[in-house]
Design an enzyme around this catalytic site. Sequence first.
Site, PDB file in Angstrom:
ATOM      1  N   CYS A  12      10.863 -17.144   2.341  1.00 48.26           N
ATOM      2  CA  CYS A  12      10.287 -17.883   1.216  1.00 48.26           C
ATOM      3  C   CYS A  12      11.387 -18.090   0.177  1.00 48.26           C
ATOM      4  O   CYS A  12      12.497 -17.576   0.309  1.00 48.26           O
ATOM      5  CB  CYS A  12       9.126 -17.096   0.610  1.00 48.26           C
ATOM      6  SG  CYS A  12       9.640 -15.490  -0.063  1.00 48.26           S
ATOM      7  N   HIS A  74      11.517  -7.102  -5.248  1.00 48.77           N
ATOM      8  CA  HIS A  74      10.215  -6.505  -5.571  1.00 48.77           C
ATOM      9  C   HIS A  74      10.054  -6.193  -7.057  1.00 48.77           C
ATOM     10  O   HIS A  74       8.941  -5.938  -7.512  1.00 48.77           O
ATOM     11  CB  HIS A  74      10.035  -5.215  -4.767  1.00 48.77           C
ATOM     12  CG  HIS A  74      10.386  -5.378  -3.322  1.00 48.77           C
ATOM     13  ND1 HIS A  74      11.632  -5.056  -2.816  1.00 48.77           N
ATOM     14  CD2 HIS A  74       9.674  -5.870  -2.287  1.00 48.77           C
ATOM     15  CE1 HIS A  74      11.658  -5.325  -1.522  1.00 48.77           C
ATOM     16  NE2 HIS A  74      10.493  -5.828  -1.177  1.00 48.77           N
ATOM     17  N   HIS A 124       4.279   1.098  -2.899  1.00 47.15           N
ATOM     18  CA  HIS A 124       5.071  -0.111  -2.647  1.00 47.15           C
ATOM     19  C   HIS A 124       5.952  -0.373  -3.868  1.00 47.15           C
ATOM     20  O   HIS A 124       5.495  -0.245  -5.007  1.00 47.15           O
ATOM     21  CB  HIS A 124       4.152  -1.306  -2.393  1.00 47.15           C
ATOM     22  CG  HIS A 124       4.871  -2.515  -1.889  1.00 47.15           C
ATOM     23  ND1 HIS A 124       5.549  -3.373  -2.737  1.00 47.15           N
ATOM     24  CD2 HIS A 124       5.048  -3.007  -0.632  1.00 47.15           C
ATOM     25  CE1 HIS A 124       6.091  -4.345  -2.013  1.00 47.15           C
ATOM     26  NE2 HIS A 124       5.801  -4.142  -0.741  1.00 47.15           N
ATOM     27  N   GLU A 126       6.983  -3.031  -5.308  1.00 49.53           N
ATOM     28  CA  GLU A 126       6.465  -4.037  -6.242  1.00 49.53           C
ATOM     29  C   GLU A 126       5.415  -3.423  -7.159  1.00 49.53           C
ATOM     30  O   GLU A 126       5.385  -3.703  -8.365  1.00 49.53           O
ATOM     31  CB  GLU A 126       5.872  -5.232  -5.499  1.00 49.53           C
ATOM     32  CG  GLU A 126       5.352  -6.306  -6.457  1.00 49.53           C
ATOM     33  CD  GLU A 126       4.623  -7.448  -5.780  1.00 49.53           C
ATOM     34  OE1 GLU A 126       3.755  -8.051  -6.440  1.00 49.53           O
ATOM     35  OE2 GLU A 126       4.918  -7.746  -4.604  1.00 49.53           O
ATOM     36  N   SER A 227       7.463  -4.185   5.604  1.00 46.31           N
ATOM     37  CA  SER A 227       7.202  -5.458   4.921  1.00 46.31           C
ATOM     38  C   SER A 227       5.700  -5.649   4.759  1.00 46.31           C
ATOM     39  O   SER A 227       4.972  -5.806   5.739  1.00 46.31           O
ATOM     40  CB  SER A 227       7.799  -6.619   5.724  1.00 46.31           C
ATOM     41  OG  SER A 227       7.275  -7.858   5.287  1.00 46.31           O
ATOM     42  N   SER A 228       5.250  -5.651   3.518  1.00 39.27           N
ATOM     43  CA  SER A 228       3.813  -5.771   3.250  1.00 39.27           C
ATOM     44  C   SER A 228       3.259  -7.087   3.770  1.00 39.27           C
ATOM     45  O   SER A 228       2.219  -7.122   4.434  1.00 39.27           O
ATOM     46  CB  SER A 228       3.559  -5.649   1.741  1.00 39.27           C
ATOM     47  OG  SER A 228       2.197  -5.818   1.442  1.00 39.27           O
TER      48      SER A 228
END
Length: 316
Positions: A12, A74, A124, A126, A227-228
């Site tokens: 992305c 993140h 996580h 993030e 990787s979420s």
Amino acid sequence: MKILLANPRGFCAGVDRAISIVERALELYQPPIYVRHEVVHNRFVVEGLKQRGAIFVEELHEVPDDNIVIFSAHGVSQAVRQEAKERALTVFDATCPLVTKVHMEVARASRKHMEVVLIGHAGHPEVEGTMGQYASLQGGMYLVEKPEDVLGLKAIVKDPSNLHYVSQTTLSVDETADVIDELRRVFPEIQGPRKDDICYATQNRQDAVRELAKDVDVVVVVGSKNSSNSTRLKELAEKLGTPAYLTDCPQDIEPQWFDGKVKVGVTAGASAPEELVNQILTRIKELGAQSVEEVLGREENMFFEVPKELQIKQID
């Protein structure tokens, strides 16, 4: 056996930007360049950057004085930013702009002494960075992962009329929808972002997997286990009744995944490079796939600039 290749898939704009920041820092300033946390959650990408001189650390105390440090896509807490400032480290921030948007929402709510609920996964990076944007001593910030967690907030939320929610950007849309519905049921006055926090790339890749899973016998998601967004793609395919596997290494692919299968769907998480997708395709062909067909999907034109200090000028 035929391979159907999902679109969109893979990198992305936020991941492209983060990797470019590390690559340009290595080019302009020379190794070693320190990166706090894996710049993106992909083993293939991280190993490639290590070979070029990037050093990945988990905390700033691992970065020697007078060095450059890059914050991962993140995002980081305000405490980490302050520590870097106090140590006079040179910082390049690779935080995804869509994560920064969520950070700004939390900071705004904190200034207004609103309480904030974050929908996300504990541990996580993030989530840790987003929780670290909240500073109000008069309010509070709470993490929920699933609808069942929401009722527990009733005992700790101080003012239900002054409550705001935000989401981790890489969750599944279905996952957050259920939690948001429960938040609104339990706290009818809760406020949310004007625009959904789930990022465009997460949404697009999930939509593509929904369509793909209808037409194939098995789905292979290219991405790392930490990787979420890649994990959510696998879970979504399984939820739709299609067997799915997550891998970032061609050698890990098992021949029995494809026993009796006619159509194989392949997609990639937002942190998985196309080079790795091609390696996975080669492995599946070795196991009997005879053709690859690209599935039409939503076109993506998003682009995020790197910091101006890293914009390499073209010499005429």
